[in-house]
Design a protein around this motif. Structure first.
Motif, PDB file in Angstrom:
ATOM      1  N   PRO A   1      13.427   4.973   9.193  1.00 27.13           N
ATOM      2  CA  PRO A   1      14.488   4.356   8.388  1.00 27.13           C
ATOM      3  C   PRO A   1      13.923   3.487   7.270  1.00 27.13           C
ATOM      4  O   PRO A   1      12.894   2.845   7.436  1.00 27.13           O
ATOM      5  CB  PRO A   1      15.257   3.520   9.401  1.00 27.13           C
ATOM      6  N   LYS A   2      14.595   3.523   6.131  1.00 23.23           N
ATOM      7  CA  LYS A   2      14.256   2.603   5.048  1.00 23.23           C
ATOM      8  C   LYS A   2      14.841   1.232   5.406  1.00 23.23           C
ATOM      9  O   LYS A   2      15.954   1.142   5.922  1.00 23.23           O
ATOM     10  CB  LYS A   2      14.856   3.076   3.720  1.00 23.23           C
ATOM     11  N   PHE A   3      14.082   0.191   5.143  1.00 25.38           N
ATOM     12  CA  PHE A   3      14.619  -1.139   5.421  1.00 25.38           C
ATOM     13  C   PHE A   3      13.882  -2.199   4.623  1.00 25.38           C
ATOM     14  O   PHE A   3      12.764  -1.989   4.133  1.00 25.38           O
ATOM     15  CB  PHE A   3      14.557  -1.463   6.915  1.00 25.38           C
TER      16      PHE A   3
ATOM     17  N   TYR B   1       8.137   5.331  27.099  1.00 27.77           N
ATOM     18  CA  TYR B   1       8.033   5.149  25.646  1.00 27.77           C
ATOM     19  C   TYR B   1       6.957   6.078  25.073  1.00 27.77           C
ATOM     20  O   TYR B   1       6.134   6.647  25.798  1.00 27.77           O
ATOM     21  CB  TYR B   1       7.715   3.694  25.291  1.00 27.77           C
ATOM     22  N   GLY B   2       6.983   6.214  23.755  1.00 27.40           N
ATOM     23  CA  GLY B   2       5.972   6.979  23.047  1.00 27.40           C
ATOM     24  C   GLY B   2       5.347   6.139  21.953  1.00 27.40           C
ATOM     25  O   GLY B   2       5.963   5.191  21.443  1.00 27.40           O
ATOM     26  N   VAL B   3       4.124   6.474  21.593  1.00 28.23           N
ATOM     27  CA  VAL B   3       3.379   5.758  20.551  1.00 28.23           C
ATOM     28  C   VAL B   3       2.878   6.767  19.528  1.00 28.23           C
ATOM     29  O   VAL B   3       2.318   7.799  19.897  1.00 28.23           O
ATOM     30  CB  VAL B   3       2.189   4.972  21.144  1.00 28.23           C
ATOM     31  N   ALA B   4       3.099   6.463  18.244  1.00 29.43           N
ATOM     32  CA  ALA B   4       2.624   7.341  17.173  1.00 29.43           C
ATOM     33  C   ALA B   4       2.086   6.480  16.030  1.00 29.43           C
ATOM     34  O   ALA B   4       2.507   5.334  15.845  1.00 29.43           O
ATOM     35  CB  ALA B   4       3.746   8.247  16.678  1.00 29.43           C
ATOM     36  N   GLU B   5       1.152   7.050  15.270  1.00 32.22           N
ATOM     37  CA  GLU B   5       0.485   6.313  14.202  1.00 32.22           C
ATOM     38  C   GLU B   5       0.604   7.070  12.883  1.00 32.22           C
ATOM     39  O   GLU B   5       0.407   8.283  12.830  1.00 32.22           O
ATOM     40  CB  GLU B   5      -0.992   6.114  14.564  1.00 32.22           C
ATOM     41  N   ASP B   6       0.940   6.332  11.826  1.00 33.13           N
ATOM     42  CA  ASP B   6       1.003   6.870  10.473  1.00 33.13           C
ATOM     43  C   ASP B   6       0.021   6.079   9.605  1.00 33.13           C
ATOM     44  O   ASP B   6      -0.457   5.008  10.020  1.00 33.13           O
ATOM     45  CB  ASP B   6       2.428   6.773   9.932  1.00 33.13           C
ATOM     46  N   TYR B   7      -0.235   6.564   8.386  1.00 34.76           N
ATOM     47  CA  TYR B   7      -1.370   6.028   7.637  1.00 34.76           C
ATOM     48  C   TYR B   7      -1.035   5.708   6.185  1.00 34.76           C
ATOM     49  O   TYR B   7      -0.240   6.401   5.538  1.00 34.76           O
ATOM     50  CB  TYR B   7      -2.535   7.034   7.692  1.00 34.76           C
ATOM     51  N   PHE B   8      -1.680   4.643   5.710  1.00 29.37           N
ATOM     52  CA  PHE B   8      -1.619   4.251   4.311  1.00 29.37           C
ATOM     53  C   PHE B   8      -2.951   4.554   3.644  1.00 29.37           C
ATOM     54  O   PHE B   8      -3.951   4.847   4.306  1.00 29.37           O
ATOM     55  CB  PHE B   8      -1.362   2.740   4.179  1.00 29.37           C
TER      56      PHE B   8
ATOM     57  N   GLY C   1       5.797   3.401  -0.206  1.00 27.96           N
ATOM     58  CA  GLY C   1       4.845   2.705   0.654  1.00 27.96           C
ATOM     59  C   GLY C   1       5.502   1.523   1.326  1.00 27.96           C
ATOM     60  O   GLY C   1       6.734   1.461   1.440  1.00 27.96           O
ATOM     61  N   VAL C   2       4.692   0.584   1.765  1.00 21.09           N
ATOM     62  CA  VAL C   2       5.187  -0.603   2.459  1.00 21.09           C
ATOM     63  C   VAL C   2       4.696  -1.842   1.730  1.00 21.09           C
ATOM     64  O   VAL C   2       3.532  -1.935   1.346  1.00 21.09           O
ATOM     65  CB  VAL C   2       4.737  -0.626   3.929  1.00 21.09           C
ATOM     66  N   LYS C   3       5.605  -2.770   1.555  1.00 16.20           N
ATOM     67  CA  LYS C   3       5.290  -4.054   0.953  1.00 16.20           C
ATOM     68  C   LYS C   3       5.649  -5.135   1.970  1.00 16.20           C
ATOM     69  O   LYS C   3       6.731  -5.102   2.568  1.00 16.20           O
ATOM     70  CB  LYS C   3       6.103  -4.247  -0.327  1.00 16.20           C
ATOM     71  N   ALA C   4       4.736  -6.082   2.188  1.00 18.99           N
ATOM     72  CA  ALA C   4       4.990  -7.145   3.157  1.00 18.99           C
ATOM     73  C   ALA C   4       4.263  -8.404   2.721  1.00 18.99           C
ATOM     74  O   ALA C   4       3.223  -8.344   2.056  1.00 18.99           O
ATOM     75  CB  ALA C   4       4.534  -6.730   4.558  1.00 18.99           C
ATOM     76  N   ALA C   5       4.815  -9.543   3.081  1.00 23.36           N
ATOM     77  CA  ALA C   5       4.188 -10.815   2.747  1.00 23.36           C
ATOM     78  C   ALA C   5       4.570 -11.843   3.790  1.00 23.36           C
ATOM     79  O   ALA C   5       5.606 -11.728   4.463  1.00 23.36           O
ATOM     80  CB  ALA C   5       4.617 -11.293   1.352  1.00 23.36           C
TER      81      ALA C   5
ATOM     82  N   ASN D   1       0.819  -1.201   0.000  1.00 21.16           N
ATOM     83  CA  ASN D   1       0.000   0.000   0.000  1.00 21.16           C
ATOM     84  C   ASN D   1       0.859   1.259   0.000  1.00 21.16           C
ATOM     85  O   ASN D   1       1.959   1.288   0.586  1.00 21.16           O
ATOM     86  CB  ASN D   1      -0.930   0.022   1.224  1.00 21.16           C
ATOM     87  N   LYS D   2       0.331   2.300  -0.618  1.00 24.93           N
ATOM     88  CA  LYS D   2       0.991   3.596  -0.633  1.00 24.93           C
ATOM     89  C   LYS D   2       0.737   4.321   0.689  1.00 24.93           C
ATOM     90  O   LYS D   2      -0.278   4.110   1.351  1.00 24.93           O
ATOM     91  CB  LYS D   2       0.444   4.452  -1.784  1.00 24.93           C
ATOM     92  N   TRP D   3       1.689   5.196   1.032  1.00 25.35           N
ATOM     93  CA  TRP D   3       1.465   6.085   2.164  1.00 25.35           C
ATOM     94  C   TRP D   3       0.365   7.086   1.824  1.00 25.35           C
ATOM     95  O   TRP D   3       0.264   7.543   0.687  1.00 25.35           O
ATOM     96  CB  TRP D   3       2.737   6.863   2.498  1.00 25.35           C
ATOM     97  N   LYS D   4      -0.437   7.426   2.810  1.00 27.19           N
ATOM     98  CA  LYS D   4      -1.463   8.451   2.579  1.00 27.19           C
ATOM     99  C   LYS D   4      -0.804   9.813   2.350  1.00 27.19           C
ATOM    100  O   LYS D   4      -1.224  10.589   1.484  1.00 27.19           O
ATOM    101  CB  LYS D   4      -2.428   8.512   3.770  1.00 27.19           C
ATOM    102  N   THR D   5       0.228  10.099   3.135  1.00 26.13           N
ATOM    103  CA  THR D   5       1.063  11.282   2.907  1.00 26.13           C
ATOM    104  C   THR D   5       2.429  10.781   2.468  1.00 26.13           C
ATOM    105  O   THR D   5       3.140  10.142   3.255  1.00 26.13           O
ATOM    106  CB  THR D   5       1.209  12.136   4.185  1.00 26.13           C
ATOM    107  N   ALA D   6       2.774  11.042   1.225  1.00 25.57           N
ATOM    108  CA  ALA D   6       3.983  10.442   0.656  1.00 25.57           C
ATOM    109  C   ALA D   6       5.243  10.972   1.322  1.00 25.57           C
ATOM    110  O   ALA D   6       5.305  12.124   1.774  1.00 25.57           O
ATOM    111  CB  ALA D   6       4.033  10.714  -0.844  1.00 25.57           C
TER     112      ALA D   6
END
Length: 420
Positions: free
Chosen positions: A315-317, A263-270, A371-375, A221-226
């Protein structure tokens, strides 16, 4: 002649529409070559992408969250390395396994871990499947299930029917030889867009397997905010072994956020309403201290967080994980299905002494500006209990009787010293 050709063209067009109506874009079943030892027994009709689906209930969501936070601490045990695991893939594979459980103790163990009784989990998995099955310009999310069983093995028809109708599971009859093993790998790679790049060496299947249950999940999925590539820059990442240089992607979003003690918690969106929750320990806090159900459940609850502008540096990974899950499931109370003497899987095949020899998962993930790709793929490998052998050593005087095809004694004898 011209009239005939027009009629033929119309028939072909109608046939094509009929064929395509059973498939959705990007979800055409894999086509295998039929051989003496391999047969495709059914292809499922996938959910219609345009059809309305029943929403996943809050109770089901809660059960799946609880399963995730209970299992992950037992799976991410090895320190100093990256891990990625799909709790939904494991859950769905275990739900398919539960459908074949006849033994009451084994059933209660699995239902206890899944947080639902068999009939509830069956309905839940169908709803979850249908709600997580899409492909559009912004992304793809696809689940796939299958059952593979040894050629001529007596599988219960009711079990196959339930898997096909409620889990959209394809079924295959095979020998678990090199040909069958390669078909299994091809099936996994087909439904995960070859992201895991599996080979037979990376996903072993023992030749003594009699039944294999598979679930795959593919997310892209693509990021909602690129993340804009020009903002990506190098920076240090502070690992247990010291600082390492990585590429950090950066963007700003309005997201859910909360500071907790330590610790802290944050949420990002696709796009497609998907999201990612990050849990970041304070400096000096061990990240393993946050792998607790209390922390994880709280992090997954948006209700106690506020929406504010967040400047993310991510980070990109890209990496892959491989897990053997027998021990983790044992720790969580699932034991009887692994017991070779329990005969707990009679709803799969009667009187065969089936048991689970292995549960494993391969998974991979990639974070990039786009975006993020996972399988992931989860396999449940089922074998037949070995018949206990009797030591029958003819090392003292014995009698023998030689019979014909009807059991009529032809010769009888007594051996007291075969060396004479």
């Amino acid at each position: 002649m011209e009239r005939f050709l027009k009629l033929f063209a119309i028939v072909l067009l109608a046939f094509g529409i009929f064929i395509l109506s059973g498939c959705t874009e990007g979800t055409k079943p894999i086509a295998f070559k039929e051989t003496e030892n391999f047969k495709t027994l059914n292809h499922v009709t996938y959910p219609n992408l345009k059809a309305e689906t029943n929403p996943v209930s809050d109770d089901v969501v809660a059960a799946l969250k609880t399963f995730a936070v209970q299992t992950v601490p037992n799976i991410f045990e090895e320190r100093g390395k990256n891990h990625v695991y799909s709790p939904l893939s494991l859950y769905m594979a275990l739900a398919m396994l539960l459908e074949g459980v006849s033994d009451e103790e084994a059933r209660q163990e699995l239902e206890g871990l899944l947080g639902m009784e068999r009939e509830e989990s069956r309905a839940a998995m169908k709803t979850v499947y249908e709600n997580n099955f899409y492909k559009n310009k912004n992304g793809t999310l696809r689940l796939a299930n299958s059952i593979w069983f040894k050629k001529n093995y007596p599988i219960e028809e009711e079990y196959l029917r339930i898997l096909a109708e409620d889990y959209y599971a394809e079924s295959y009859q095979t020998l678990f030889d090199s040909e069958g093993h390669q078909n299994i790998i091809d099936w996994i790679n087909h439904y995960t867009e070859n992201f895991l790049e599996l080979t037979r060496d990376k996903f072993a299947v023992d030749a003594n397997t009699v039944i294999l249950l598979l679930n795959t999940i593919y997310f892209h999925n693509k990021w909602k905010t690129a993340f804009e590539k020009y903002r990506t820059q190098a920076g240090d990442f502070h690992s247990e072994k010291g600082a390492v240089s990585v590429q950090y992607m950066r963007h700003s979003v309005d997201g859910k956020y909360k500071r907790y003690v330590g610790y802290g918690v944050a949420e990002d969106y696709f796009e497609n309403n998907a999201s990612v929750t990050y849990i970041l320990p304070d400096e000096g806090v061990d990240v393993y201290n946050l792998l607790t159900p209390e922390v994880l459940i709280s992090a997954l609850d948006p209700a106690d967080k506020s929406t504010q502008k967040i400047d993310f540096s991510v980070p990109k990974f890209k990496y892959f994980s491989e897990f053997q899950l027998n021990e983790a499931l044992n720790k969580l109370g699932v034991e009887e299905v692994f017991n070779s003497g329990s005969n707990s899987l009679e709803l799969m095949s009667r009187g065969r002494g089936l048991f689970v020899s292995e549960v494993k998962q391969n998974a991979g993930i990639e974070f990039s500006e786009e975006g993020v790709k996972a399988a992931a793929v989860t396999g449940v490998i089922i074998k037949e209990s070995a018949v206990e052998s009797v030591n029958f050593r003819l090392d003292r005087p014995f009698i023998y009787i030689i019979k014909d095809a009807f059991g009529i004694p032809l010769f009888m004898g007594l051996v007291q010293n075969p060396a004479e």
